[in-house]
Enzyme design. Structure first.
Site, PDB file in Angstrom:
ATOM      1  N   GLU A   1      -2.187   4.964  13.484  1.00 34.65           N
ATOM      2  CA  GLU A   1      -1.869   6.212  12.791  1.00 34.65           C
ATOM      3  C   GLU A   1      -2.221   7.425  13.652  1.00 34.65           C
ATOM      4  O   GLU A   1      -1.485   8.419  13.673  1.00 34.65           O
ATOM      5  CB  GLU A   1      -2.588   6.289  11.452  1.00 34.65           C
ATOM      6  CG  GLU A   1      -2.113   7.453  10.596  1.00 34.65           C
ATOM      7  CD  GLU A   1      -2.621   7.414   9.175  1.00 34.65           C
ATOM      8  OE1 GLU A   1      -2.123   8.212   8.349  1.00 34.65           O
ATOM      9  OE2 GLU A   1      -3.523   6.606   8.871  1.00 34.65           O
TER      10      GLU A   1
ATOM     11  N   PHE B   1       1.394  -3.348   3.970  1.00 36.99           N
ATOM     12  CA  PHE B   1       1.724  -4.695   4.450  1.00 36.99           C
ATOM     13  C   PHE B   1       3.230  -4.901   4.320  1.00 36.99           C
ATOM     14  O   PHE B   1       3.843  -4.516   3.321  1.00 36.99           O
ATOM     15  CB  PHE B   1       1.002  -5.739   3.595  1.00 36.99           C
ATOM     16  CG  PHE B   1      -0.447  -5.984   3.974  1.00 36.99           C
ATOM     17  CD1 PHE B   1      -1.079  -5.245   4.951  1.00 36.99           C
ATOM     18  CD2 PHE B   1      -1.177  -6.976   3.329  1.00 36.99           C
ATOM     19  CE1 PHE B   1      -2.412  -5.479   5.285  1.00 36.99           C
ATOM     20  CE2 PHE B   1      -2.508  -7.220   3.656  1.00 36.99           C
ATOM     21  CZ  PHE B   1      -3.124  -6.471   4.631  1.00 36.99           C
TER      22      PHE B   1
ATOM     23  N   HIS C   1      -9.773   1.612  -0.774  1.00 35.96           N
ATOM     24  CA  HIS C   1      -8.314   1.467  -0.675  1.00 35.96           C
ATOM     25  C   HIS C   1      -7.788   0.937  -1.999  1.00 35.96           C
ATOM     26  O   HIS C   1      -8.016  -0.220  -2.355  1.00 35.96           O
ATOM     27  CB  HIS C   1      -7.983   0.510   0.467  1.00 35.96           C
ATOM     28  CG  HIS C   1      -6.530   0.484   0.828  1.00 35.96           C
ATOM     29  ND1 HIS C   1      -5.546   1.067   0.051  1.00 35.96           N
ATOM     30  CD2 HIS C   1      -5.888  -0.060   1.902  1.00 35.96           C
ATOM     31  CE1 HIS C   1      -4.368   0.881   0.617  1.00 35.96           C
ATOM     32  NE2 HIS C   1      -4.553   0.205   1.744  1.00 35.96           N
TER      33      HIS C   1
ATOM     34  N   CYS D   1       0.806  -1.221   0.000  1.00 38.77           N
ATOM     35  CA  CYS D   1       0.000   0.000   0.000  1.00 38.77           C
ATOM     36  C   CYS D   1       0.841   1.274   0.000  1.00 38.77           C
ATOM     37  O   CYS D   1       0.283   2.376  -0.070  1.00 38.77           O
ATOM     38  CB  CYS D   1      -0.929  -0.005   1.205  1.00 38.77           C
ATOM     39  SG  CYS D   1      -1.819  -1.559   1.387  1.00 38.77           S
TER      40      CYS D   1
ATOM     41  N   LYS E   1      -9.916   7.585   1.584  1.00 38.75           N
ATOM     42  CA  LYS E   1     -10.327   6.191   1.401  1.00 38.75           C
ATOM     43  C   LYS E   1     -11.778   5.986   1.831  1.00 38.75           C
ATOM     44  O   LYS E   1     -12.408   5.004   1.432  1.00 38.75           O
ATOM     45  CB  LYS E   1      -9.402   5.246   2.170  1.00 38.75           C
ATOM     46  CG  LYS E   1      -8.004   5.117   1.591  1.00 38.75           C
ATOM     47  CD  LYS E   1      -7.176   4.085   2.370  1.00 38.75           C
ATOM     48  CE  LYS E   1      -5.772   3.914   1.790  1.00 38.75           C
ATOM     49  NZ  LYS E   1      -4.899   5.066   2.050  1.00 38.75           N
TER      50      LYS E   1
ATOM     51  N   HIS F   1      -3.307   7.742   5.901  1.00 38.80           N
ATOM     52  CA  HIS F   1      -3.440   6.422   5.272  1.00 38.80           C
ATOM     53  C   HIS F   1      -4.857   5.913   5.532  1.00 38.80           C
ATOM     54  O   HIS F   1      -5.517   5.413   4.626  1.00 38.80           O
ATOM     55  CB  HIS F   1      -2.387   5.471   5.817  1.00 38.80           C
ATOM     56  CG  HIS F   1      -2.318   4.177   5.096  1.00 38.80           C
ATOM     57  ND1 HIS F   1      -2.125   4.096   3.729  1.00 38.80           N
ATOM     58  CD2 HIS F   1      -2.432   2.886   5.526  1.00 38.80           C
ATOM     59  CE1 HIS F   1      -2.121   2.820   3.352  1.00 38.80           C
ATOM     60  NE2 HIS F   1      -2.312   2.073   4.425  1.00 38.80           N
TER      61      HIS F   1
END
Length: 412
Positions: A314, A399, A340, A163, A335, A303
């Site tokens: 976050e 990830f 996403h 990502c 998002k 994010h």
């Protein structure tokens, strides 16, 4: 002295709009791009929806004979690149094409083609597998196709870091420009993995929201009742130039791309480090690289995946970086509207941040209904805020623990 790098063109293909005008309006309106999946049977799936690009006709951007030789992510990326280059008003007949490069990000690549050709192999045998299988699935085919289309012979490659792929790609492009190796870079990212195998894989790790009865309300970053992310698809590509080059041709300048920082959690293959130590490092590195103080940052495009662990982490990271001032910095997750986009996420999020900066508004985090005690910042809930952005961060956390942060400043 480091060269200043500016953004002179933007192109987007997203679940809430294709092109800058439609996309900007949808961002400001807080539009959701999430809907039930109709391209395949989702009866056996725990999640039956995604943020899907609508009304995309690749032939509007790509020669018809080439469309069939491109995976969906490549089609999205080439289309976004075409729009970005046209938006920049570059006269390529006057440019040194060896000083123009392309670096893009994608997390998965041509999964749609892998599925199709695996079926061909099983049903019709190896001799019927397409000779274009390998070129279509590999992640570097997007920058390769952009270069072939326009004749760009500068640095050209793809970045894959889940990502964070697009932010890493943009960061590498930024460094190439700062070093003086090139005058112009085309960068960003794309993804097109909403296919049976892709959906099944994310369902199996229980990463996706299962709010099947109300999919448009499923992506709810930082909300207490979030239950997973929503898969998205599309592309965001920008034209980056040295300020010197942009001024020499009288270019329209959207914003300055001021800094970049990267790190890795070295913690887990999918879960973020709950303390966010490496994410803190990436944000601080980006600001130092940009030469901006923490007091200058007045907006963060998070994010913000709508997963329990990411949003909590976050929020903690932002508070650790900015201290008490964190509560005064608006933070939003686009998002919530576009889902996403995995490896393509940061490319679209950079575009969203810059277009919002141009339009003097902050995109909302839609579907924010129930505050979470662990997520207690100003998330610009539900409605866009008319407010000037002078200096923004755009965060990516992938990830594998990959973190990449970029800094965008208003050009004055």
């Amino acid at each position: 002295m480091n060269k200043k790098i500016v953004i002179t063109g933007i192109g987007v293909v997203t679940p809430i709009g294709i092109g800058n005008v439609e996309f900007t309006k949808a961002l400001k309106d807080g539009k959701s791009g999430v809907s039930p999946i109709k391209s395949f049977d989702t009866t056996a799936y725990s999640t039956k929806f995604a943020a899907i690009v609508k009304d995309f006709h690749p032939e509007d951007f790509i020669e018809k004979k080439k469309v069939k030789k491109m995976a969906r992510f490549t089609q999205f990326g080439v289309a976004a690149a075409k729009m970005a280059i046209e938006d920049s008003r570059l006269d390529l007949s006057r440019e040194n094409l060896s000083r123009i490069g392309v670096i893009t990000g994608t997390g998965i690549g041509g999964l749609d083609i892998i599925e199709e050709e695996e079926q061909t192999l099983l049903e019709r045998g190896p001799k019927r597998v397409s000779p274009f299988l390998i070129p279509m699935i590999i992640t570097n085919m997007l920058p390769g196709e952009i270069a072939i289309k326009y004749g760009f012979t500068g640095p050209n490659y793809a970045v894959t870091s889940a990502c964070s792929s697009s932010n890493h790609a943009i960061g590498d492009a930024f460094k190439s420009l700062r070093s003086g190796d090139v005058d112009i870079m085309i960068s960003g990212g794309a993804e097109g993995a909403i296919v049976p195998l892709g959906l099944a894989g994310f369902c199996s790790i229980k990463a996706l929201s299962q709010r099947n009865d109300e999919p448009q309300r499923a992506s709810r970053p930082f909300d207490k009742n979030r239950d997973g992310f929503v898969m998205g698809e599309g592309a965001g590509i920008v034209v980056l130039e040295t300020l010197e080059h942009a001024l020499s041709r009288g270019a329209k300048i959207y914003a300055e791309l001021a800094g970049y920082g990267a790190s890795d959690d070295a913690y887990h293959i999918t879960a973020p480090d709950p303390e966010g130590k490496s994410s803190i490092m990436a944000m601080e590195k980006a600001m130092v690289n940009a030469g901006v103080s923490k007091e200058e940052v007045d907006y963060i495009n998070a994010h913000g995946t709508s997963t329990e662990l990411n949003d909590k982490m976050e929020t903690l990271v932002i508070k650790n970086v900015f201290g008490e001032r964190a509560y005064k910095i608006p933070v939003s997750s686009t998002k919530s509207m576009i889902g996403h986009l995995l490896g393509g996420a940061a490319g679209v999020e950079l575009a969203a941040t810059v277009l919002a900066m141009q339009g003097n508004f902050m995109p909302p985090t839609i579907n924010y209904e129930t505050p979470d005690p662990d997520c207690d910042l100003d998330y610009v809930p539900n409605t866009a805020r008319i407010q000037k952005i002078n200096c923004a961060l755009s965060n990516s956390m992938g990830f594998g623990g990959h973190n990449a942060v970029i800094v965008i400043k208003r050009y004055v």
